[in-house]
Motif scaffolding. Structure first.
Motif, short mmCIF file in Angstrom:
data_model
loop_
_atom_site.label_atom_id
_atom_site.label_comp_id
_atom_site.label_asym_id
_atom_site.label_seq_id
_atom_site.Cartn_x
_atom_site.Cartn_y
_atom_site.Cartn_z
N GLY A 83 0.51 -0.93 0.36
CA GLY A 83 -0.37 -0.11 0.14
C GLY A 83 0.98 1.34 0.24
N SER A 84 2.12 1.29 0.21
CA SER A 84 2.99 2.54 -0.12
C SER A 84 3.60 2.91 -0.76
CB SER A 84 4.13 2.19 1.60
OG SER A 84 4.86 3.33 1.14
N ARG A 85 3.35 4.12 -1.18
CA ARG A 85 3.82 4.62 -2.80
C ARG A 85 5.09 5.05 -2.73
NH1 ARG A 85 -0.42 9.17 -3.14
NH2 ARG A 85 1.46 9.73 -1.63
N GLU A 86 6.03 5.70 -1.24
CA GLU A 86 7.39 5.42 -2.04
C GLU A 86 7.74 5.28 -0.38
OE1 GLU A 86 9.61 9.90 -2.58
OE2 GLU A 86 7.85 10.66 -1.68
N TYR A 87 9.09 4.67 -0.50
CA TYR A 87 9.86 4.31 0.81
C TYR A 87 11.17 5.58 0.85
CZ TYR A 87 7.58 0.11 -0.39
OH TYR A 87 6.53 -0.81 -0.43
N ILE A 88 12.08 4.63 2.32
CA ILE A 88 13.19 5.90 2.49
C ILE A 88 13.23 4.85 3.15
CG2 ILE A 88 12.42 6.53 5.10
CD1 ILE A 88 13.53 9.17 4.50
N TYR A 89 15.25 4.64 2.33
CA TYR A 89 15.98 3.96 3.14
C TYR A 89 17.22 4.58 3.88
CZ TYR A 89 17.42 4.65 -2.11
OH TYR A 89 18.16 5.64 -2.91
N LEU A 90 17.82 3.64 5.03
CA LEU A 90 19.16 4.23 5.24
C LEU A 90 19.87 2.57 5.37
CD1 LEU A 90 16.43 5.88 7.13
CD2 LEU A 90 18.08 6.71 8.03
N ILE A 116 20.80 7.74 2.77
CA ILE A 116 19.91 8.11 2.98
C ILE A 116 19.27 8.38 1.49
CG2 ILE A 116 18.14 9.75 3.93
CD1 ILE A 116 20.55 9.05 6.49
N GLY A 117 18.52 8.16 1.24
CA GLY A 117 17.60 7.84 -0.48
C GLY A 117 16.57 7.50 -0.16
N GLU A 131 3.96 4.25 6.93
CA GLU A 131 4.83 3.61 8.49
C GLU A 131 5.54 5.34 9.13
OE1 GLU A 131 4.49 1.21 10.26
OE2 GLU A 131 3.00 -0.10 8.71
N ILE A 132 5.44 6.11 8.70
CA ILE A 132 7.10 7.59 9.20
C ILE A 132 5.61 7.97 9.26
CG2 ILE A 132 8.00 9.11 8.78
CD1 ILE A 132 9.00 7.38 6.09
N VAL A 133 4.88 8.43 10.95
CA VAL A 133 4.67 8.82 11.81
C VAL A 133 5.27 9.84 12.57
CG1 VAL A 133 2.07 7.67 11.43
CG2 VAL A 133 3.74 7.36 13.95
N THR A 134 6.53 9.93 12.57
CA THR A 134 6.92 11.08 13.49
C THR A 134 8.21 11.35 13.14
OG1 THR A 134 6.47 9.84 15.50
CG2 THR A 134 8.34 11.29 16.00
N PRO A 135 8.15 12.41 12.54
CA PRO A 135 9.87 13.44 12.27
C PRO A 135 10.71 12.67 12.84
CG PRO A 135 8.60 14.73 13.04
CD PRO A 135 7.56 13.31 13.56
N PRO A 136 11.76 12.69 12.54
CA PRO A 136 13.25 13.19 13.10
C PRO A 136 13.51 13.97 13.65
CG PRO A 136 14.23 12.44 10.37
CD PRO A 136 11.96 12.54 11.20
N ILE A 137 13.02 16.06 13.29
CA ILE A 137 13.59 16.31 13.94
C ILE A 137 12.01 17.00 14.23
CG2 ILE A 137 14.10 19.38 13.80
CD1 ILE A 137 16.17 17.85 11.71
N PRO A 138 11.45 17.21 15.66
CA PRO A 138 9.95 17.46 16.29
C PRO A 138 9.30 18.90 15.67
CG PRO A 138 11.39 16.85 17.97
CD PRO A 138 12.66 16.89 17.01
N GLU A 185 14.19 12.56 4.84
CA GLU A 185 15.01 12.33 3.91
C GLU A 185 16.08 13.50 4.00
OE1 GLU A 185 16.66 11.38 -0.51
OE2 GLU A 185 15.29 12.66 0.30
N TYR A 186 15.35 14.57 3.97
CA TYR A 186 16.08 16.24 3.73
C TYR A 186 16.36 15.39 6.02
CZ TYR A 186 18.12 21.08 3.51
OH TYR A 186 18.13 21.98 3.82
N GLN A 187 15.83 15.78 6.25
CA GLN A 187 15.86 15.80 8.02
C GLN A 187 17.16 14.96 8.42
OE1 GLN A 187 12.01 15.85 10.80
NE2 GLN A 187 11.76 15.77 8.55
N LEU A 188 17.17 13.77 8.14
CA LEU A 188 17.54 12.87 7.66
C LEU A 188 19.48 12.82 7.57
CD1 LEU A 188 16.19 9.86 7.19
CD2 LEU A 188 16.22 10.60 9.55
N VAL A 189 19.39 13.06 6.39
CA VAL A 189 20.94 13.38 5.84
C VAL A 189 21.59 14.75 6.79
CG1 VAL A 189 21.71 15.45 3.30
CG2 VAL A 189 20.12 13.22 3.41
N SER A 190 19.98 16.28 7.39
CA SER A 190 20.59 17.06 8.32
C SER A 190 21.75 16.45 9.41
CB SER A 190 19.87 17.63 7.53
OG SER A 190 20.13 19.21 9.22
#
Length: 162
Positions: A50-57, A71-72, A122-129, A139-144
């Motif tokens: 059901g997911s259209r897009e994924y983030i990977y590390l 990260i992509g 599955e991503i319901v919480t951002p890395p940066i509040p 993706e941008y937050q994680l790279v940062s």
């Protein structure tokens, strides 16, 4: 924001996903097996049709921590990683740095590697509040965060075209 705070935000976010979204890439001292890795990715992503897009590390995994080295994002992680692994094993161009960091010339992993593949739903919480939870934003937050927490190991940088 301090170095320690950024590292803590990163680790808190990774801990949410570290077990249920982990794919074994290669153990230290093990040959990188492209076909096996791609089958693991395909099987993993099938669970989340059901997911259209994924983030990977892609992460170096130690007994103490997981250190993201790449990260992509992708709508088709199997296809995306088919290209990444082929180029990693070839070790030419920008992938020569990947190869130098992660595997020997005989394609043996120099450290244990895992791949986290997380579907967008599955991503319901951002890395940066208080930041958005879209795949592109995460993706941008994680790279940062990783750029600051582990500047010597990150293979992609903010602003790089991919």
């Amino acid at each position: 924001m301090s170095f320690e705070k950024k590292k803590q935000l990163l680790n808190d976010w990774l801990n949410i996903f570290k077990e249920n979204f982990k794919i074994e890439f290669a153990a230290q001292g093990q040959k990188v097996n492209k076909d096996l890795i791609l089958e693991r990715i395909r099987s993993h992503c099938t669970k989340f049709n059901g997911s259209r897009e994924y983030i990977y590390l892609l992460c170096v995994s130690t007994s103490q921590e997981r250190i993201p080295v790449y990260i992509g994002k992708s709508v088709n992680p199997t296809s995306r990683w088919r290209g990444h692994i082929s180029k990693l094993l070839e070790g030419k161009g920008s992938y020569s740095h990947w190869k130098n960091l992660l595997i020997r010339e005989d394609d043996i992993a120099t450290q244990s590697l895992i791949l986290l593949i997380i579907p967008e739903n599955e991503i319901v919480t951002p890395p940066i509040p208080n930041f958005p939870t879209t795949v592109g934003s995460v993706e941008y937050q994680l790279v940062s965060l990783v750029s600051d927490a582990y500047p010597e190991t990150l293979l992609n940088k903010e602003g790089n075209r991919r």
